[in-house]
Design a protein around this motif. Structure first.
Motif, PDB file in Angstrom:
ATOM      1  N   GLU A  58     -44.150-103.445  21.232  1.00  0.00           N
ATOM      2  CA  GLU A  58     -43.542-103.225  22.590  1.00  0.00           C
ATOM      3  C   GLU A  58     -44.121-103.831  23.808  1.00  0.00           C
ATOM      4  O   GLU A  58     -43.402-104.319  24.607  1.00  0.00           O
ATOM      5  CB  GLU A  58     -43.039-101.905  22.835  1.00  0.00           C
ATOM      6  N   VAL A  59     -45.263-103.412  23.762  1.00  0.00           N
ATOM      7  CA  VAL A  59     -46.136-104.093  24.964  1.00  0.00           C
ATOM      8  C   VAL A  59     -46.070-105.360  25.091  1.00  0.00           C
ATOM      9  O   VAL A  59     -46.103-106.151  26.157  1.00  0.00           O
ATOM     10  CB  VAL A  59     -47.705-103.367  25.000  1.00  0.00           C
ATOM     11  N   MET A  60     -46.480-106.015  23.991  1.00  0.00           N
ATOM     12  CA  MET A  60     -46.338-107.524  23.685  1.00  0.00           C
ATOM     13  C   MET A  60     -44.896-108.127  24.094  1.00  0.00           C
ATOM     14  O   MET A  60     -44.872-108.768  24.830  1.00  0.00           O
ATOM     15  CB  MET A  60     -46.711-108.014  22.426  1.00  0.00           C
ATOM     16  N   ARG A  61     -43.913-107.415  23.831  1.00  0.00           N
ATOM     17  CA  ARG A  61     -42.548-107.866  24.001  1.00  0.00           C
ATOM     18  C   ARG A  61     -42.371-107.686  25.735  1.00  0.00           C
ATOM     19  O   ARG A  61     -41.568-108.527  26.439  1.00  0.00           O
ATOM     20  CB  ARG A  61     -41.511-106.821  23.688  1.00  0.00           C
ATOM     21  N   TRP A  62     -42.598-106.898  26.256  1.00  0.00           N
ATOM     22  CA  TRP A  62     -42.608-106.506  27.804  1.00  0.00           C
ATOM     23  C   TRP A  62     -43.535-107.630  28.492  1.00  0.00           C
ATOM     24  O   TRP A  62     -42.903-108.172  29.375  1.00  0.00           O
ATOM     25  CB  TRP A  62     -43.242-105.157  27.966  1.00  0.00           C
ATOM     26  N   ALA A  63     -44.609-107.861  28.059  1.00  0.00           N
ATOM     27  CA  ALA A  63     -45.271-108.871  28.529  1.00  0.00           C
ATOM     28  C   ALA A  63     -44.650-110.106  28.527  1.00  0.00           C
ATOM     29  O   ALA A  63     -44.746-110.912  29.664  1.00  0.00           O
ATOM     30  CB  ALA A  63     -46.932-108.890  28.095  1.00  0.00           C
ATOM     31  N   ALA A  64     -44.196-110.490  27.385  1.00  0.00           N
ATOM     32  CA  ALA A  64     -43.351-111.823  27.341  1.00  0.00           C
ATOM     33  C   ALA A  64     -42.362-112.004  28.185  1.00  0.00           C
ATOM     34  O   ALA A  64     -42.130-113.047  28.719  1.00  0.00           O
ATOM     35  CB  ALA A  64     -43.082-111.806  25.704  1.00  0.00           C
ATOM     36  N   ARG A  65     -41.462-110.828  28.069  1.00  0.00           N
ATOM     37  CA  ARG A  65     -40.196-110.771  28.781  1.00  0.00           C
ATOM     38  C   ARG A  65     -40.571-110.931  30.497  1.00  0.00           C
ATOM     39  O   ARG A  65     -39.935-111.621  31.104  1.00  0.00           O
ATOM     40  CB  ARG A  65     -39.383-109.431  28.673  1.00  0.00           C
ATOM     41  N   ALA A  66     -41.737-110.350  30.853  1.00  0.00           N
ATOM     42  CA  ALA A  66     -42.151-110.386  32.222  1.00  0.00           C
ATOM     43  C   ALA A  66     -42.570-111.879  32.473  1.00  0.00           C
ATOM     44  O   ALA A  66     -42.305-112.491  33.563  1.00  0.00           O
ATOM     45  CB  ALA A  66     -43.277-109.568  32.352  1.00  0.00           C
ATOM     46  N   LEU A  67     -43.296-112.439  31.581  1.00  0.00           N
ATOM     47  CA  LEU A  67     -43.528-114.128  31.856  1.00  0.00           C
ATOM     48  C   LEU A  67     -42.498-114.797  31.859  1.00  0.00           C
ATOM     49  O   LEU A  67     -42.246-115.804  32.646  1.00  0.00           O
ATOM     50  CB  LEU A  67     -44.361-114.467  30.529  1.00  0.00           C
ATOM     51  N   VAL A  68     -41.257-114.863  31.149  1.00  0.00           N
ATOM     52  CA  VAL A  68     -40.075-115.594  31.093  1.00  0.00           C
ATOM     53  C   VAL A  68     -39.530-115.045  32.432  1.00  0.00           C
ATOM     54  O   VAL A  68     -39.161-116.086  33.237  1.00  0.00           O
ATOM     55  CB  VAL A  68     -39.375-115.029  29.984  1.00  0.00           C
ATOM     56  N   ARG A  69     -39.365-114.084  32.998  1.00  0.00           N
ATOM     57  CA  ARG A  69     -38.643-113.755  34.152  1.00  0.00           C
ATOM     58  C   ARG A  69     -39.519-114.456  35.239  1.00  0.00           C
ATOM     59  O   ARG A  69     -38.958-114.953  36.382  1.00  0.00           O
ATOM     60  CB  ARG A  69     -38.837-112.307  34.409  1.00  0.00           C
ATOM     61  N   ALA A  70     -40.545-114.523  35.266  1.00  0.00           N
ATOM     62  CA  ALA A  70     -41.459-114.981  36.318  1.00  0.00           C
ATOM     63  C   ALA A  70     -41.382-116.505  36.413  1.00  0.00           C
ATOM     64  O   ALA A  70     -41.287-117.294  37.224  1.00  0.00           O
ATOM     65  CB  ALA A  70     -42.944-114.628  36.235  1.00  0.00           C
ATOM     66  N   ALA A  71     -41.351-117.157  35.263  1.00  0.00           N
ATOM     67  CA  ALA A  71     -41.221-118.472  34.820  1.00  0.00           C
ATOM     68  C   ALA A  71     -39.756-118.990  35.604  1.00  0.00           C
ATOM     69  O   ALA A  71     -39.575-119.858  36.332  1.00  0.00           O
ATOM     70  CB  ALA A  71     -41.215-118.975  33.540  1.00  0.00           C
ATOM     71  N   ILE A  72     -38.712-118.161  35.144  1.00  0.00           N
ATOM     72  CA  ILE A  72     -37.264-118.526  35.768  1.00  0.00           C
ATOM     73  C   ILE A  72     -37.266-118.266  37.350  1.00  0.00           C
ATOM     74  O   ILE A  72     -36.572-119.200  37.907  1.00  0.00           O
ATOM     75  CB  ILE A  72     -36.233-117.606  34.941  1.00  0.00           C
ATOM     76  N   ALA A  73     -37.995-117.346  37.708  1.00  0.00           N
ATOM     77  CA  ALA A  73     -37.829-116.965  39.204  1.00  0.00           C
ATOM     78  C   ALA A  73     -38.723-118.153  40.023  1.00  0.00           C
ATOM     79  O   ALA A  73     -38.266-118.468  41.276  1.00  0.00           O
ATOM     80  CB  ALA A  73     -38.600-115.720  39.576  1.00  0.00           C
ATOM     81  N   GLU A  74     -39.721-118.825  39.316  1.00  0.00           N
ATOM     82  CA  GLU A  74     -40.568-119.898  40.058  1.00  0.00           C
ATOM     83  C   GLU A  74     -39.662-121.091  39.907  1.00  0.00           C
ATOM     84  O   GLU A  74     -39.922-122.082  41.027  1.00  0.00           O
ATOM     85  CB  GLU A  74     -41.697-120.332  39.335  1.00  0.00           C
ATOM     86  N   ALA A  75     -38.656-121.410  39.096  1.00  0.00           N
ATOM     87  CA  ALA A  75     -37.857-122.347  38.904  1.00  0.00           C
ATOM     88  C   ALA A  75     -36.787-122.450  39.825  1.00  0.00           C
ATOM     89  O   ALA A  75     -36.560-123.381  40.510  1.00  0.00           O
ATOM     90  CB  ALA A  75     -37.147-122.672  37.602  1.00  0.00           C
TER      91      ALA A  75
END
Length: 67
Positions: free
Chosen positions: A50-67
């Motif tokens: 669950e921690v790893m999933r949370w981190a991966a989702r946070a990275l995806v959200r950050a990447a989309i926000a940067e785009a």
């Protein structure tokens, strides 16, 4: 596997940002991350995942926000 999961974002992100996201997700969702969350953080397998999933989702959200 991460590349396949992130493939829908290839059209949204520039090639360099897609690669950066891919590399980042691999670091938080690979074997080493599982070992760290289990051994260093002393999490059980479900909590570690669950921690790893949370981190991966946070990275995806950050990447989309940067785009």
């Amino acid at each position: 596997m991460a590349r396949i999961a992130l493939e829908p974002l290839r059209k949204t992100l520039s090639p360099s940002r897609f690669d950066r996201l891919l590399h980042s997700v691999v670091t938080v969702f690979g074997v080493e991350a599982m070992i760290t969350t289990r051994d260093t953080c002393e999490l059980d397998p479900e909590a570690a995942t669950e921690v790893m999933r949370w981190a991966a989702r946070a990275l995806v959200r950050a990447a989309i926000a940067e785009a």
